[in-house]
Design a protein around this motif. Structure first.
Motif, PDB file in Angstrom:
ATOM      1  N   ILE A 181       0.849  -1.189   0.000  1.00 28.15           N
ATOM      2  CA  ILE A 181       0.000   0.000   0.000  1.00 28.15           C
ATOM      3  C   ILE A 181       0.887   1.242   0.000  1.00 28.15           C
ATOM      4  CG2 ILE A 181      -1.790   1.265   1.244  1.00 28.15           C
ATOM      5  CD1 ILE A 181      -2.558  -1.382   2.597  1.00 28.15           C
ATOM      6  N   HIS A 182       0.712   2.095  -0.992  1.00 30.71           N
ATOM      7  CA  HIS A 182       1.520   3.309  -1.098  1.00 30.71           C
ATOM      8  C   HIS A 182       0.827   4.455  -0.367  1.00 30.71           C
ATOM      9  CE1 HIS A 182       2.903   1.254  -5.052  1.00 30.71           C
ATOM     10  NE2 HIS A 182       3.493   0.739  -3.989  1.00 30.71           N
ATOM     11  N   PRO A 187      -3.470  11.463  -0.459  1.00 31.33           N
ATOM     12  CA  PRO A 187      -3.755  12.751   0.173  1.00 31.33           C
ATOM     13  C   PRO A 187      -3.685  12.620   1.691  1.00 31.33           C
ATOM     14  CG  PRO A 187      -5.342  12.306  -1.555  1.00 31.33           C
ATOM     15  CD  PRO A 187      -4.554  11.056  -1.386  1.00 31.33           C
ATOM     16  N   PRO A 188      -3.128  13.599   2.394  1.00 34.50           N
ATOM     17  CA  PRO A 188      -2.996  13.515   3.856  1.00 34.50           C
ATOM     18  C   PRO A 188      -4.315  13.256   4.567  1.00 34.50           C
ATOM     19  CG  PRO A 188      -1.714  15.353   3.006  1.00 34.50           C
ATOM     20  CD  PRO A 188      -2.510  14.829   1.848  1.00 34.50           C
ATOM     21  N   GLY A 264      -6.601   8.309  -9.900  1.00 29.08           N
ATOM     22  CA  GLY A 264      -7.435   7.200  -9.468  1.00 29.08           C
ATOM     23  C   GLY A 264      -6.677   6.300  -8.516  1.00 29.08           C
ATOM     24  N   TYR A 265      -7.410   5.418  -7.871  1.00 30.24           N
ATOM     25  CA  TYR A 265      -6.811   4.425  -6.980  1.00 30.24           C
ATOM     26  C   TYR A 265      -6.815   3.085  -7.698  1.00 30.24           C
ATOM     27  CZ  TYR A 265      -7.099   7.833  -3.223  1.00 30.24           C
ATOM     28  OH  TYR A 265      -6.935   8.953  -2.436  1.00 30.24           O
ATOM     29  N   THR A 289      -9.950  12.621  -4.478  1.00 33.47           N
ATOM     30  CA  THR A 289      -9.089  12.109  -5.535  1.00 33.47           C
ATOM     31  C   THR A 289      -7.650  12.302  -5.115  1.00 33.47           C
ATOM     32  OG1 THR A 289      -9.010  14.233  -6.675  1.00 33.47           O
ATOM     33  CG2 THR A 289     -10.762  12.704  -7.319  1.00 33.47           C
ATOM     34  N   PRO A 290      -6.730  11.510  -5.672  1.00 29.95           N
ATOM     35  CA  PRO A 290      -5.333  11.591  -5.241  1.00 29.95           C
ATOM     36  C   PRO A 290      -4.542  12.691  -5.911  1.00 29.95           C
ATOM     37  CG  PRO A 290      -5.603   9.820  -6.814  1.00 29.95           C
ATOM     38  CD  PRO A 290      -6.976  10.406  -6.592  1.00 29.95           C
TER      39      PRO A 290
END
Length: 299
Positions: A181-182, A187-188, A264-265, A289-290
């Protein structure tokens, strides 16, 4: 196969071309990567976006050598290297419309490489209209390679020509899964929620090297890889290796993978059942969203 592509997508490389491409990557590793491993001068390492996002002379030289070889063999292809795209991001814009494209990550796991850790690899993928149709992940230290294309299963080939077909892991409960998992690239505001899942996963981890994460997934040694930074050189080869080894790949919102995707994830799992088990825990990610993730995936 997607129904939305301009024409049918088939593996674009002949057997001879695939052999030549592997030989090109091997030569680049021997000439530009391995001689610099644990021998980098400080002047050969620099930051791109932060102290965790590095580029070395090995990245630059190996990418240049592989790019030259691909340009000679495929003069009409769109060729995107990680370092070239870092300097000129607009070259990514042509990838989704290109009948033939190549993605190069010359030293995936640059932070590891720059710090003398033996966990890095070279990734090359061919795409048609953004869809991966050939993928290679090469380990320079062990001189072995994992490859797949649209017409063949994922295989491992060792330095003496030994070969075996790879298969992803069987489904299992979340509490028994190994997953990469990155989280720190997310996002914080969602990181605490992601971290709260860690105790429920058998072994959550991150290798800072997509090449070896995807290899382990294709070999059945881990169960999923979750990413949010859509740098295509980090994912295109690994996505195809996972799929052709029996795994399931999709964005959490249901979209199929494209190297042209910018956000996207992305969840790659050993099976559709495993994908659903993990995705069911991650619904909260479909809100934000990232876009705030600014680090390069693995350097």
């Amino acid at each position: 196969m997607s129904d939305n592509l301009p024409m049918a997508v088939h593996a674009p490389l002949t057997r001879a071309q695939k052999t030549s491409l592997l030989n090109l990557v091997r030569r680049a590793a021997k000439a530009e990567i391995l001689p610099r491993f644990r021998a980098l001068d400080p002047s050969e390492v620099s930051e791109k976006t932060s102290k965790l996002d590095l580029v070395t002379a090995a990245d630059e030289a190996a990418e240049a050598m592989i790019t030259r070889g691909l340009q000679m063999a495929f003069p009409s292809a769109v060729i995107v290297g990680e370092e070239a795209a870092s300097r000129e991001p607009k070259i990514l814009d042509a990838l989704g419309d290109a009948e033939l494209g190549f993605l190069i990550d010359p030293v995936d796991g640059t932070w590891n490489f720059a710090h003398g850790l033996s966990l890095f690899g070279t990734m090359v993928a061919a795409t048609r209209f953004g869809k991966p149709v050939y993928g290679m992940i090469y380990d320079p230290l062990n001189d072995d390679v994992v490859v797949a294309d649209e017409d063949s299963l994922t295989t491992w080939t060792g330095p003496r020509g030994r070969r075996r077909t790879l298969s992803t892991a069987d489904p299992k409960p979340l509490a028994e899964m190994v997953g990469y998992i990155h989280m720190k690239l997310m996002p914080p505001e969602v990181q605490p929620q992601v971290a709260a899942l860690y105790p429920r996963i058998g072994r959550p981890d991150a290798l800072r090297c997509s090449a070896h994460e995807y290899r382990l997934l294709a070999e059945g040694h881990c169960d999923f890889v979750l990413s949010c930074k859509m740098t295509p050189w980090d994912h295109a080869a690994g996505v195809l290796l996972c799929q052709k080894a029996g795994g399931h790949v999709a964005f959490l919102d249901g979209r199929e993978y494209s190297a042209a995707a910018t956000e996207g994830y992305l969840l790659c799992a050993g099976s559709e059942a495993a994908w659903k088990t993990v995705a069911d825990e991650l619904g909260f990610l479909l809100g934000p969203t990232p876009e705030s993730a600014t680090l390069s995936e693995e350097g």
